[in-house]
Design a protein around this motif. Sequence first.
Motif, PDB file in Angstrom:
ATOM      1  N   PHE A   1       3.651  -0.611   2.754  1.00  0.00           N
ATOM      2  CA  PHE A   1       3.853  -1.760   3.727  1.00  0.00           C
ATOM      3  C   PHE A   1       1.997  -1.763   4.562  1.00  0.00           C
ATOM      4  O   PHE A   1       1.927  -2.638   5.167  1.00  0.00           O
ATOM      5  CB  PHE A   1       5.060  -1.691   4.577  1.00  0.00           C
ATOM      6  N   GLY A   2       1.310  -1.461   3.969  1.00  0.00           N
ATOM      7  CA  GLY A   2       0.036  -0.459   3.981  1.00  0.00           C
ATOM      8  C   GLY A   2       0.298   0.033   4.805  1.00  0.00           C
ATOM      9  O   GLY A   2      -0.985  -0.801   6.290  1.00  0.00           O
ATOM     10  N   PHE A   3       1.171   0.478   5.943  1.00  0.00           N
ATOM     11  CA  PHE A   3       0.702   1.795   7.389  1.00  0.00           C
ATOM     12  C   PHE A   3      -0.523   2.759   6.748  1.00  0.00           C
ATOM     13  O   PHE A   3      -1.230   3.387   6.818  1.00  0.00           O
ATOM     14  CB  PHE A   3       1.525   2.534   7.561  1.00  0.00           C
ATOM     15  N   PHE A   4      -0.911   3.032   5.527  1.00  0.00           N
ATOM     16  CA  PHE A   4      -1.888   3.764   5.130  1.00  0.00           C
ATOM     17  C   PHE A   4      -2.471   3.509   3.293  1.00  0.00           C
ATOM     18  O   PHE A   4      -1.782   2.713   2.799  1.00  0.00           O
ATOM     19  CB  PHE A   4      -1.765   5.472   5.407  1.00  0.00           C
ATOM     20  N   THR A   5      -3.646   4.222   3.009  1.00  0.00           N
ATOM     21  CA  THR A   5      -3.924   3.950   1.762  1.00  0.00           C
ATOM     22  C   THR A   5      -3.282   4.825   1.340  1.00  0.00           C
ATOM     23  O   THR A   5      -3.105   6.035   1.505  1.00  0.00           O
ATOM     24  CB  THR A   5      -5.614   3.897   1.831  1.00  0.00           C
ATOM     25  N   PRO A   6      -4.073   4.679  -0.087  1.00  0.00           N
ATOM     26  CA  PRO A   6      -2.936   5.316  -1.448  1.00  0.00           C
ATOM     27  C   PRO A   6      -3.779   6.965  -1.063  1.00  0.00           C
ATOM     28  O   PRO A   6      -2.843   7.602  -1.486  1.00  0.00           O
ATOM     29  CB  PRO A   6      -3.845   5.143  -2.688  1.00  0.00           C
ATOM     30  N   THR A   7      -5.507   6.926  -1.001  1.00  0.00           N
ATOM     31  CA  THR A   7      -5.624   8.383  -0.326  1.00  0.00           C
ATOM     32  C   THR A   7      -4.811   8.943   0.968  1.00  0.00           C
ATOM     33  O   THR A   7      -4.695  10.230   0.646  1.00  0.00           O
ATOM     34  CB  THR A   7      -7.405   8.217  -0.233  1.00  0.00           C
ATOM     35  N   GLU A   8      -4.728   8.339   2.047  1.00  0.00           N
ATOM     36  CA  GLU A   8      -3.907   7.996   2.880  1.00  0.00           C
ATOM     37  C   GLU A   8      -2.676   8.832   2.919  1.00  0.00           C
ATOM     38  O   GLU A   8      -2.323   9.705   3.080  1.00  0.00           O
ATOM     39  CB  GLU A   8      -4.306   7.540   4.503  1.00  0.00           C
ATOM     40  N   GLY A   9      -1.921   8.152   2.224  1.00  0.00           N
ATOM     41  CA  GLY A   9      -0.397   8.138   1.778  1.00  0.00           C
ATOM     42  C   GLY A   9      -0.455   9.876   0.697  1.00  0.00           C
ATOM     43  O   GLY A   9       0.412  10.270   1.370  1.00  0.00           O
ATOM     44  N   ALA A  10      -1.442  10.156   0.392  1.00  0.00           N
ATOM     45  CA  ALA A  10      -1.644  11.280  -0.758  1.00  0.00           C
ATOM     46  C   ALA A  10      -1.643  12.253   0.106  1.00  0.00           C
ATOM     47  O   ALA A  10      -1.429  12.843   0.079  1.00  0.00           O
ATOM     48  CB  ALA A  10      -3.092  11.518  -1.822  1.00  0.00           C
ATOM     49  N   GLY A  11      -2.822  12.394   1.226  1.00  0.00           N
ATOM     50  CA  GLY A  11      -2.935  13.396   2.587  1.00  0.00           C
ATOM     51  C   GLY A  11      -1.713  13.675   3.558  1.00  0.00           C
ATOM     52  O   GLY A  11      -1.807  15.104   3.166  1.00  0.00           O
ATOM     53  N   VAL A  12      -0.628  12.423   3.089  1.00  0.00           N
ATOM     54  CA  VAL A  12       0.383  12.405   4.336  1.00  0.00           C
ATOM     55  C   VAL A  12       1.453  13.388   3.406  1.00  0.00           C
ATOM     56  O   VAL A  12       2.220  14.286   3.673  1.00  0.00           O
ATOM     57  CB  VAL A  12       0.584  11.295   5.063  1.00  0.00           C
ATOM     58  N   GLY A  13       1.488  12.895   1.726  1.00  0.00           N
ATOM     59  CA  GLY A  13       2.661  13.936   1.125  1.00  0.00           C
ATOM     60  C   GLY A  13       2.128  14.888   0.842  1.00  0.00           C
ATOM     61  O   GLY A  13       2.906  15.637   1.003  1.00  0.00           O
ATOM     62  N   ALA A  14       1.009  15.443   1.023  1.00  0.00           N
ATOM     63  CA  ALA A  14       1.003  16.922   0.331  1.00  0.00           C
ATOM     64  C   ALA A  14       0.831  18.187   1.647  1.00  0.00           C
ATOM     65  O   ALA A  14       1.706  18.827   1.767  1.00  0.00           O
ATOM     66  CB  ALA A  14      -0.878  17.034   0.893  1.00  0.00           C
ATOM     67  N   VAL A  15       0.424  16.952   2.981  1.00  0.00           N
ATOM     68  CA  VAL A  15       0.796  17.698   4.280  1.00  0.00           C
ATOM     69  C   VAL A  15       2.271  18.073   4.333  1.00  0.00           C
ATOM     70  O   VAL A  15       3.249  19.364   4.244  1.00  0.00           O
ATOM     71  CB  VAL A  15       0.424  17.582   5.625  1.00  0.00           C
ATOM     72  N   ALA A  16       3.163  16.918   4.007  1.00  0.00           N
ATOM     73  CA  ALA A  16       4.693  17.137   4.349  1.00  0.00           C
ATOM     74  C   ALA A  16       5.465  17.636   3.310  1.00  0.00           C
ATOM     75  O   ALA A  16       6.344  18.710   3.676  1.00  0.00           O
ATOM     76  CB  ALA A  16       5.147  16.091   4.037  1.00  0.00           C
ATOM     77  N   ALA A  17       4.573  18.112   2.589  1.00  0.00           N
ATOM     78  CA  ALA A  17       5.155  18.615   0.919  1.00  0.00           C
ATOM     79  C   ALA A  17       4.889  20.226   1.249  1.00  0.00           C
ATOM     80  O   ALA A  17       5.571  20.886   1.053  1.00  0.00           O
ATOM     81  CB  ALA A  17       4.756  18.479   0.108  1.00  0.00           C
ATOM     82  N   PHE A  18       3.412  20.385   2.127  1.00  0.00           N
ATOM     83  CA  PHE A  18       3.725  21.758   2.455  1.00  0.00           C
ATOM     84  C   PHE A  18       4.624  22.221   3.077  1.00  0.00           C
ATOM     85  O   PHE A  18       5.054  23.307   2.937  1.00  0.00           O
ATOM     86  CB  PHE A  18       1.965  22.488   3.503  1.00  0.00           C
ATOM     87  N   ALA A  19       4.828  21.447   4.815  1.00  0.00           N
ATOM     88  CA  ALA A  19       5.630  21.574   4.787  1.00  0.00           C
ATOM     89  C   ALA A  19       7.648  22.197   5.085  1.00  0.00           C
ATOM     90  O   ALA A  19       7.926  22.956   5.130  1.00  0.00           O
ATOM     91  CB  ALA A  19       5.796  20.326   6.430  1.00  0.00           C
ATOM     92  N   ILE A  20       7.986  20.910   3.949  1.00  0.00           N
ATOM     93  CA  ILE A  20       9.000  21.514   3.224  1.00  0.00           C
ATOM     94  C   ILE A  20       9.079  22.910   2.546  1.00  0.00           C
ATOM     95  O   ILE A  20       9.419  24.111   2.388  1.00  0.00           O
ATOM     96  CB  ILE A  20       9.436  20.420   1.869  1.00  0.00           C
ATOM     97  N   ALA A  21       7.950  23.065   1.603  1.00  0.00           N
ATOM     98  CA  ALA A  21       8.001  23.951   1.255  1.00  0.00           C
ATOM     99  C   ALA A  21       7.772  25.762   2.220  1.00  0.00           C
ATOM    100  O   ALA A  21       8.932  26.900   1.433  1.00  0.00           O
ATOM    101  CB  ALA A  21       6.276  24.334   0.168  1.00  0.00           C
ATOM    102  N   LEU A  22       7.023  25.946   2.707  1.00  0.00           N
ATOM    103  CA  LEU A  22       7.276  26.197   4.255  1.00  0.00           C
ATOM    104  C   LEU A  22       9.465  25.990   4.765  1.00  0.00           C
ATOM    105  O   LEU A  22       9.015  27.507   4.906  1.00  0.00           O
ATOM    106  CB  LEU A  22       6.797  25.998   5.355  1.00  0.00           C
ATOM    107  N   ILE A  23       9.485  25.563   4.842  1.00  0.00           N
ATOM    108  CA  ILE A  23      10.900  25.444   5.306  1.00  0.00           C
ATOM    109  C   ILE A  23      12.058  26.053   3.802  1.00  0.00           C
ATOM    110  O   ILE A  23      12.675  26.647   5.173  1.00  0.00           O
ATOM    111  CB  ILE A  23      11.461  24.024   5.490  1.00  0.00           C
ATOM    112  N   ARG A  24      11.153  25.765   3.642  1.00  0.00           N
ATOM    113  CA  ARG A  24      12.505  26.686   1.805  1.00  0.00           C
ATOM    114  C   ARG A  24      11.928  28.326   2.040  1.00  0.00           C
ATOM    115  O   ARG A  24      12.310  28.789   0.678  1.00  0.00           O
ATOM    116  CB  ARG A  24      12.239  25.549   0.453  1.00  0.00           C
TER     117      ARG A  24
END
Length: 442
Positions: free
Chosen positions: A247-270
């Motif tokens: 939907f154009g909220f961010f570029t693939p590179t920005e999306g990858a950065g958001v995903g990496a940070v979110a995955a890091f948060a999920i890993a810490l939660i777990r």
Amino acid sequence: MMIIVGVLLTLVLFGTHIAVALGITSALGIYLMQENIEVVRSFISNTAYEGIRDYIFAVIPLFILMGEFLAKSGAARDLFSLVNRLTRWLPGRLGVATVLANAVFAFVSGVSIAAAATFSRIAYPEMKRYGYNRQFSLSCIAGSACLGMLIPPSVLMIVWGVLTEQSIGSLFMAGVVPGLVVVLVYSAYIVGTAILRPQIVGEGRVSATANHATTAQIAESDDLSGTLFGTLLVVLLVCGVLGGIWFGFFTPTEGAGVGAVAAFAIALIRGMRAKEVFEVVLSAGRSSAPLLLLLVMAQLYSRVLSMTGITGAVQAALLDTGLPAIAILGIMILIWFVLGCIIDSISIILLTVPVFAPVASSLGYDPLAFAIIGILAIETGLLTPPFGILVFTVKAALPQENVSVGEIFRGSTPFWICLLAVIAAIIAFPQIATWLPNLGKP
């Protein structure tokens, strides 16, 4: 011109690393044209600098980091456990659960090898416990791991997009529907086999030789609330990252950065510990560095091909044959099949796409549809001897089984045929690949 191609193929066939082979060949090509070593040095250094500083290159390590965090945090086990619960009514449910869990895991990993190693340790013990045929079980794991390179965020799509200067976001969207089609075809084959040959899937009986430790481990991981919570986090991450890119909220590179940070948060939660975080970052670096070097050498190689006129010569040679477009496409696919038996997927893309993509464009094929056809054709090499990296990965992940690679290769043949059928479907109906990226365009 022929010297450059000959040297490259010779180096590859003698086992030289593809990045080194591309670099040596490119340097030789520049020197033969300019006969000045300073020009060679300047050309290589400029290409390397321009390549590494390209913003889009960050997408590879970030998506790999996202997948590593989720894989190490137990998300894959949760996925398999939940899908296993939801498909209890289905013949061959453990095989189907492996395919579906691989499909969801592919949306966050982008690497087939990681999926093969992970599900060998998660799905195979459960299949063995229920008396599934060993060859069938292992081939289900190896075949479904191919989805990691087809469903976004695929490393192959990123490499393809960088080489052809196509939108990586569009390539990601183009892979979604074909990936789901592969999932349906795989699942249909597994269910059909379970119905026609129920002994292959143990006829639903728990094996008398069940490993009690494994049973306890699976039961422990089957806590429904924890499984649902872990799976929900993964689904939200996938929808957020891919939806944001689409939907154009961010570029693939920005999306990858958001995903990496979110995955890091999920890993810490777990409950991931600092030591494990360090290991994940180190693993992502080890996977990313060779890929980035490959891409720099591939850009250098592409420039040399353009300068020497090889791309134009191959294009003219294919077009001047007078063959119909479908026959020329068939030749390219056949070359991909053959190369898939010899070298790895990324190397095949680096060697062929700079030449084949302009040819396909001249023939009138949609660039997105051609990319998906190419990635599927190249993916078949992951299941074909003698290279078949997914087969070797499955074998390495289960050393206690003492299984031969030949056994897994034979069992994987139906999955290879399924991929071939999907390739034929996209050739006949390119809208399978182009419909989603074009959705919403005027």
